[in-house]
Every structure is written in structure tokens, then in C-alpha cells.
Design an enzyme around this catalytic site. Structure first.
Site, mmCIF file in Angstrom:
data_model
loop_
_atom_site.group_PDB
_atom_site.id
_atom_site.type_symbol
_atom_site.label_atom_id
_atom_site.label_comp_id
_atom_site.label_asym_id
_atom_site.label_seq_id
_atom_site.Cartn_x
_atom_site.Cartn_y
_atom_site.Cartn_z
ATOM 1 N N SER A 33 0.808 -1.219 0.000
ATOM 2 C CA SER A 33 0.000 0.000 0.000
ATOM 3 C C SER A 33 0.841 1.269 0.000
ATOM 4 O O SER A 33 0.376 2.323 -0.436
ATOM 5 C CB SER A 33 -0.935 0.011 1.214
ATOM 6 O OG SER A 33 -0.200 -0.117 2.415
ATOM 7 N N GLY A 70 -1.928 -4.303 1.411
ATOM 8 C CA GLY A 70 -2.010 -5.466 2.282
ATOM 9 C C GLY A 70 -1.032 -6.568 1.947
ATOM 10 O O GLY A 70 -0.924 -7.552 2.692
ATOM 11 N N ASN A 98 4.174 -4.770 5.751
ATOM 12 C CA ASN A 98 3.081 -5.535 6.355
ATOM 13 C C ASN A 98 3.603 -6.722 7.153
ATOM 14 O O ASN A 98 3.005 -7.103 8.172
ATOM 15 C CB ASN A 98 2.089 -5.998 5.283
ATOM 16 C CG ASN A 98 1.269 -4.842 4.737
ATOM 17 O OD1 ASN A 98 0.694 -4.063 5.497
ATOM 18 N ND2 ASN A 98 1.227 -4.709 3.422
ATOM 19 N N ASP A 179 -4.208 7.386 9.704
ATOM 20 C CA ASP A 179 -3.829 6.095 10.290
ATOM 21 C C ASP A 179 -2.410 6.092 10.843
ATOM 22 O O ASP A 179 -1.985 5.147 11.508
ATOM 23 C CB ASP A 179 -4.007 4.954 9.286
ATOM 24 C CG ASP A 179 -3.136 5.102 8.038
ATOM 25 O OD1 ASP A 179 -2.243 5.972 8.006
ATOM 26 O OD2 ASP A 179 -3.359 4.339 7.076
ATOM 27 N N HIS A 182 0.334 5.554 6.486
ATOM 28 C CA HIS A 182 0.474 5.826 5.049
ATOM 29 C C HIS A 182 0.760 7.308 4.786
ATOM 30 O O HIS A 182 0.050 8.173 5.311
ATOM 31 C CB HIS A 182 -0.798 5.397 4.316
ATOM 32 C CG HIS A 182 -1.033 3.918 4.375
ATOM 33 N ND1 HIS A 182 -1.804 3.332 5.347
ATOM 34 C CD2 HIS A 182 -0.554 2.908 3.595
ATOM 35 C CE1 HIS A 182 -1.812 2.019 5.164
ATOM 36 N NE2 HIS A 182 -1.061 1.739 4.104
#
Length: 211
Positions: A33, A70, A98, A179, A182
Site C-alpha cells: 500500500s 495489504g 506488512n 492512520d 500511510h
């Protein structure tokens, strides 16, 4: 008029010698991502902004955004063949964030990234690695095992390494989305600016090999 001439001269100076009279370099950014551009308009994603920055310096590239939100390193390995088509001149690998967030065994991450590099090298496709750092919540031992993966592989396979993809952006609330993970569009700009010298050197190597 004089300003326009000066700007043109500056761009010409900044343009590497090898960028003249070469066909566009076809690059694939194989990532998660962070490169896919989660939460951002398509034109703000890392591969698009990197392409624009290179083109502004007179470097012809065709960038493919093969980022999947993801994805782990193992996920990137499993889709490698269809994410990197024949005719690709180089691959920038941005995977592992991740894995670290989920606390995946670093041995599995290392194995997957090793296989990605090996398989691309077998296809005679140059590779550039983007490093990642583990968050502190899994402890020092985990971080040491995870963080060593990228420099180890870069040395083992003699491929260029940008040590930390989120350098200058990680943990800065102003440069990340809500978040906290990102990057914002401004954060992506900073990443592109910092990674450019490594990418330019990578492209120079690719062009030497294409002659």
C-alpha cells in the site's frame, strides 16, 4: 524569456549523459500500500510521482504501479510472474512493511524477498531493494532480525539498496494520513526526493547493460 532559458539550461545540466537518445526504461514498482498509494488520488501515488520527477530531469521512464495494498513479501513473490511482465527493464521492490506490522517471522520475509531477487535475476531483470524497519513493539530481537534482511540481501546479490523507504516521513504526523502509517501526498514528495539519487544510479546501470 531569460528565466525560461535559464530553467532549460538547469534541466539540461541535471540530465544524466546516458539519458540522451535512449528508449524509455520500463520500470515496475513491486510493492504494498505504501507504493500503491492507499488513501491518495491515483496521480499522487509513489510510482507516478517518481516517474514525473525523473521525466522532469529528462530521463525517459515508463513506470508500472504493481503495488497491492495489504501485500506481504510472500504475497509479492506469489504474484511476481504476472506483476513483472517480459520486457521489464528493472524492478523496484518495496515490500516487507506488512510483514513487520503483523510480526511475521523474519525468516519467512527473508525467504520471500530472496526468492523475488533470485527469480528476477534469473530473468536478467535488474533489481533495486527498498528497505523497511520493524516497529518497536515487537522488541529489539525481532527488530534486529527483520532490519538486517535488506542490507544482507543487497550485499549477497549485489543489488542497490535504499535503506529505509519511509526515511524522513515515518512517525511524522504532518506527513502521514490519519492512520499514522500511510504517507500524505506531501510525504510521497519527500520520499521521491530522497530516493531519487539511488533510482538515478539504478537507471544508469540499466542503460549501461542495455547498450
Amino acid at each position: 524569456m531569460h528565466i525560461a532559458v535559464l530553467m532549460l539550461a538547469l534541466m539540461t545540466i541535471a540530465k544524466p549523459a546516458w539519458a540522451d537518445a535512449t528508449k524509455p526504461v520500463k520500470l515496475v514498482v513491486l510493492g504494498d500500500s505504501l507504493s500503491a498509494g492507499l488513501g491518495l488520488p491515483g496521480q499522487e501515488a509513489f510510482p507516478i510521482k517518481l516517474q514525473k520527477a525523473l521525466q522532469a530531469k529528462g530521463i525517459a521512464v515508463e513506470m508500472t504501479n504493481a503495488g497491492v495494498s495489504g501485500d506481504t513479501a510472500s504475497g509479492g513473490r506469489d504474484r511476481l510472474d504476472w506483476s513483472v511482465p517480459d520486457g521489464t527493464d528493472g524492478v523496484i521492490v518495496e515490500l516487507g512493511a506488512n510483514d513487520a506490522l503483523r510480526g511475521i517471522d523474519p525468516d519467512l520475509t527473508r525467504k520471500a524477498l530472496t526468492e523475488i531477487v533470485q527469480r528476477l535475476k534469473a530473468r536478467k531483470i535488474p533489481v533495486m531493494l527498498c528497505g523497511m524497519l520493524a516497529p518497536p513493539n515487537y522488541g529489539a530481537e525481532y527488530a534486529a532480525r527483520f532490519n538486517s534482511i535488506y542490507p544482507d540481501l543487497a550485499k549477497q546479490f549485489d543489488v542497490p539498496l535504499y535503506p529505509f523507504f519511509l526515511d524522513g516521513v515515518a512517525a511524522d504526523a504532518k506527513l502521514n494520513q490519519a492512520d499514522g502509517i500511510h504517507p500524505t501526498a506531501v510525504g510521497i514528495d519527500i520520499i521521491v526526493g530522497k530516493i531519487m539519487p539511488t533510482v538515478e544510479a539504478f537507471l544508469g546501470t540499466i542503460n549501461e547493460q542495455r547498450r
